[in-house]
Scaffold this motif. Structure first.
Motif, PDB file in Angstrom:
ATOM      1  N   PHE A  99       0.807  -1.215   0.000  1.00 26.63           N
ATOM      2  CA  PHE A  99       0.000   0.000   0.000  1.00 26.63           C
ATOM      3  C   PHE A  99       0.843   1.269   0.000  1.00 26.63           C
ATOM      4  CE2 PHE A  99      -2.628  -3.283   1.973  1.00 26.63           C
ATOM      5  CZ  PHE A  99      -3.815  -3.161   1.276  1.00 26.63           C
ATOM      6  N   THR A 100       2.057   1.220   0.543  1.00 25.56           N
ATOM      7  CA  THR A 100       2.813   2.444   0.805  1.00 25.56           C
ATOM      8  C   THR A 100       4.061   2.607  -0.043  1.00 25.56           C
ATOM      9  OG1 THR A 100       3.995   1.324   2.615  1.00 25.56           O
ATOM     10  CG2 THR A 100       1.998   2.570   3.177  1.00 25.56           C
ATOM     11  N   ALA A 101       4.233   1.796  -1.087  1.00 26.77           N
ATOM     12  CA  ALA A 101       5.426   1.927  -1.929  1.00 26.77           C
ATOM     13  C   ALA A 101       5.527   3.328  -2.525  1.00 26.77           C
ATOM     14  CB  ALA A 101       5.401   0.876  -3.036  1.00 26.77           C
ATOM     15  N   VAL A 102       4.398   3.906  -2.887  1.00 31.37           N
ATOM     16  CA  VAL A 102       4.384   5.258  -3.432  1.00 31.37           C
ATOM     17  C   VAL A 102       4.863   6.261  -2.385  1.00 31.37           C
ATOM     18  CG1 VAL A 102       2.897   7.115  -4.311  1.00 31.37           C
ATOM     19  CG2 VAL A 102       2.586   4.768  -5.125  1.00 31.37           C
ATOM     20  N   PHE A 103       4.481   6.048  -1.130  1.00 33.36           N
ATOM     21  CA  PHE A 103       4.953   6.926  -0.050  1.00 33.36           C
ATOM     22  C   PHE A 103       6.469   6.884   0.052  1.00 33.36           C
ATOM     23  CE2 PHE A 103       6.512   7.031   4.353  1.00 33.36           C
ATOM     24  CZ  PHE A 103       6.219   8.352   4.681  1.00 33.36           C
ATOM     25  N   PHE A 104       7.077   5.715  -0.133  1.00 36.00           N
ATOM     26  CA  PHE A 104       8.534   5.588  -0.050  1.00 36.00           C
ATOM     27  C   PHE A 104       9.211   6.484  -1.079  1.00 36.00           C
ATOM     28  CE2 PHE A 104       8.403   0.948   1.708  1.00 36.00           C
ATOM     29  CZ  PHE A 104       7.698   1.422   2.804  1.00 36.00           C
ATOM     30  N   VAL A 105       8.670   6.484  -2.299  1.00 35.82           N
ATOM     31  CA  VAL A 105       9.235   7.313  -3.365  1.00 35.82           C
ATOM     32  C   VAL A 105       9.028   8.798  -3.055  1.00 35.82           C
ATOM     33  CG1 VAL A 105       9.087   7.895  -5.824  1.00 35.82           C
ATOM     34  CG2 VAL A 105       8.922   5.511  -5.096  1.00 35.82           C
ATOM     35  N   ILE A 106       7.864   9.140  -2.533  1.00 33.54           N
ATOM     36  CA  ILE A 106       7.576  10.537  -2.174  1.00 33.54           C
ATOM     37  C   ILE A 106       8.553  11.022  -1.104  1.00 33.54           C
ATOM     38  CG2 ILE A 106       5.878  12.083  -1.120  1.00 33.54           C
ATOM     39  CD1 ILE A 106       3.691  10.318  -2.349  1.00 33.54           C
ATOM     40  N   TYR A 107       8.752  10.193  -0.093  1.00 34.03           N
ATOM     41  CA  TYR A 107       9.630  10.571   1.022  1.00 34.03           C
ATOM     42  C   TYR A 107      11.063  10.800   0.551  1.00 34.03           C
ATOM     43  CZ  TYR A 107      12.286   9.922   5.369  1.00 34.03           C
ATOM     44  OH  TYR A 107      13.161  10.058   6.426  1.00 34.03           O
ATOM     45  N   LEU A 108      11.613   9.853  -0.201  1.00 38.57           N
ATOM     46  CA  LEU A 108      12.976  10.029  -0.716  1.00 38.57           C
ATOM     47  C   LEU A 108      13.026  11.156  -1.736  1.00 38.57           C
ATOM     48  CD1 LEU A 108      14.507   6.461  -1.212  1.00 38.57           C
ATOM     49  CD2 LEU A 108      14.931   8.112   0.603  1.00 38.57           C
ATOM     50  N   GLY A 109      11.937  11.318  -2.499  1.00 38.47           N
ATOM     51  CA  GLY A 109      11.886  12.404  -3.466  1.00 38.47           C
ATOM     52  C   GLY A 109      11.994  13.765  -2.802  1.00 38.47           C
ATOM     53  N   HIS A 110      11.245  13.967  -1.720  1.00 33.41           N
ATOM     54  CA  HIS A 110      11.345  15.228  -0.965  1.00 33.41           C
ATOM     55  C   HIS A 110      12.776  15.446  -0.470  1.00 33.41           C
ATOM     56  CE1 HIS A 110       7.437  17.081  -0.726  1.00 33.41           C
ATOM     57  NE2 HIS A 110       6.844  15.951  -0.357  1.00 33.41           N
ATOM     58  N   ALA A 111      13.389  14.400   0.053  1.00 38.52           N
ATOM     59  CA  ALA A 111      14.742  14.519   0.599  1.00 38.52           C
ATOM     60  C   ALA A 111      15.730  14.935  -0.484  1.00 38.52           C
ATOM     61  CB  ALA A 111      15.168  13.192   1.228  1.00 38.52           C
ATOM     62  N   TYR A 112      15.625  14.330  -1.664  1.00 45.40           N
ATOM     63  CA  TYR A 112      16.552  14.680  -2.748  1.00 45.40           C
ATOM     64  C   TYR A 112      16.244  16.053  -3.340  1.00 45.40           C
ATOM     65  CZ  TYR A 112      19.312  10.420  -3.118  1.00 45.40           C
ATOM     66  OH  TYR A 112      20.212   9.411  -2.880  1.00 45.40           O
ATOM     67  N   PHE A 113      14.979  16.399  -3.454  1.00 44.27           N
ATOM     68  CA  PHE A 113      14.630  17.730  -3.956  1.00 44.27           C
ATOM     69  C   PHE A 113      15.153  18.822  -3.024  1.00 44.27           C
ATOM     70  CE2 PHE A 113      11.066  15.964  -6.662  1.00 44.27           C
ATOM     71  CZ  PHE A 113      11.563  16.471  -7.855  1.00 44.27           C
ATOM     72  N   LEU A 114      15.045  18.605  -1.725  1.00 44.19           N
ATOM     73  CA  LEU A 114      15.539  19.594  -0.760  1.00 44.19           C
ATOM     74  C   LEU A 114      17.058  19.718  -0.828  1.00 44.19           C
ATOM     75  CD1 LEU A 114      13.223  18.730   2.276  1.00 44.19           C
ATOM     76  CD2 LEU A 114      13.161  20.802   0.874  1.00 44.19           C
ATOM     77  N   GLU A 115      17.741  18.587  -0.997  1.00 40.89           N
ATOM     78  CA  GLU A 115      19.199  18.637  -1.148  1.00 40.89           C
ATOM     79  C   GLU A 115      19.586  19.353  -2.440  1.00 40.89           C
ATOM     80  OE1 GLU A 115      21.491  17.907   0.943  1.00 40.89           O
ATOM     81  OE2 GLU A 115      20.175  17.055   2.468  1.00 40.89           O
ATOM     82  N   LEU A 116      18.812  19.120  -3.501  1.00 45.69           N
ATOM     83  CA  LEU A 116      19.081  19.805  -4.769  1.00 45.69           C
ATOM     84  C   LEU A 116      18.850  21.302  -4.641  1.00 45.69           C
ATOM     85  CD1 LEU A 116      19.719  19.749  -7.780  1.00 45.69           C
ATOM     86  CD2 LEU A 116      17.302  19.228  -8.223  1.00 45.69           C
TER      87      LEU A 116
END
Length: 270
Positions: A234-251
């Motif tokens: 159910f939460t695989a999409v959440f995993f991508v969102i969470y890491l996506g936010h982390a990488y976008f903030l670092e960028l």
């Protein structure tokens, strides 16, 4: 942004209509694959394997149906050899009951991770439009890179699995020994899918050099969540969102530093 704020924002984004629609895809595909494999195996009959094992232990010759699936023939032949000896018979029995149940659970995790890899660009595209439109997305790698990473990570995971066999018999240590190969594959696939979609090769190298451990802790946290039965579906999409936010903030942080450096250089030139 604090880690708790990233998680909270990721939860909010996950429960938006576009993300929930995407979340249905890995759930349905994983269930279809698992049910198909189950009925395929059940159709031939798990009882046949038990008969072959009993024949081996009684010293009888084992005959494998040539019409059986190739994986069943291979598994039966291996079992027949191992169950000839008491030591290997005990070892196989232990591994079947301890590792077998984990394999079923982890198979669903790996299947979901692979499926979500195809949906990652779509998920991160929505995230980009909602929160990070000022940031350019320049992914690295080729069409074959994800396949290469998947095969390489899988082979290393299998190698680690066999390397740690002696540790499986040590209480508490065996929990770490069994989960580490699985986590390695989980981390490599998920981290690469997200990073390669957002960053250039150079940007990834800079961020990875400074923040590698931070992202390892993030994927470790997500891995623990995936161990909760059925939650990964159910939460695989959440995993991508969470890491996506982390990488976008670092960028975003990296771009600010680069822009500040350019302004300083311009001031010095003037």
């Amino acid at each position: 942004m604090l880690e708790g704020e990233i998680i909270a924002q990721s939860v909010k984004d996950f429960f938006t209509k576009p993300m929930l629609k995407i979340a249905v895809v890995p759930l349905l595909l994983t269930l279809i694959i698992m049910l198909s494999l189950f009925y395929l195996a059940a159709g031939y009959g798990f009882d046949s394997l038990q008969i072959y094992i009993q024949q081996t232990q009684n010293g009888q010759d084992v005959f494998v149906d040539e019409q059986a699936p190739f994986y069943f023939v291979w598994m039966t032949t291996l079992m027949a050899f191992l169950f000839k000896y008491s030591i290997t018979s005990w070892l196989v029995g232990f591994l079947v009951y301890t590792v077998g149940t984990l394999f079923i659970m982890m198979f669903s995790v790996f299947t979901t991770v692979i499926i979500i890899g195809f949906l990652t660009p779509m998920i991160l595209g929505i995230l980009h439009q909602r929160h990070y439109q000022e940031l350019p997305i320049n992914g690295f790698g080729t069409m074959m890179t994800p396949l290469f990473i998947a095969v390489k990570s899988f082979l290393i995971m299998i190698g680690l699995f066999f390397l740690f066999i002696p540790l499986y018999f040590i209480p508490l240590v065996n929990i770490l020994a069994i989960n580490f190969p699985f986590y390695y594959f989980f981390h490599k696939m998920l981290n690469h899918d997200v990073a390669s979609t957002i960053l250039t090769d150079e940007q990834y190298a800079i961020i990875h050099h400074k923040k590698a451990n931070a992202f390892r802790f993030r994927t470790l946290f997500l891995y623990f969540l995936s161990l909760i039965p059925s939650l990964m579906l159910f939460t695989a999409v959440f995993f991508v969102i969470y890491l996506g936010h982390a990488y976008f903030l670092e960028l975003r942080s990296l771009n600010k530093k680069e822009n500040n450096s350019k302004l300083i250089e311009q001031d010095l030139e003037n």
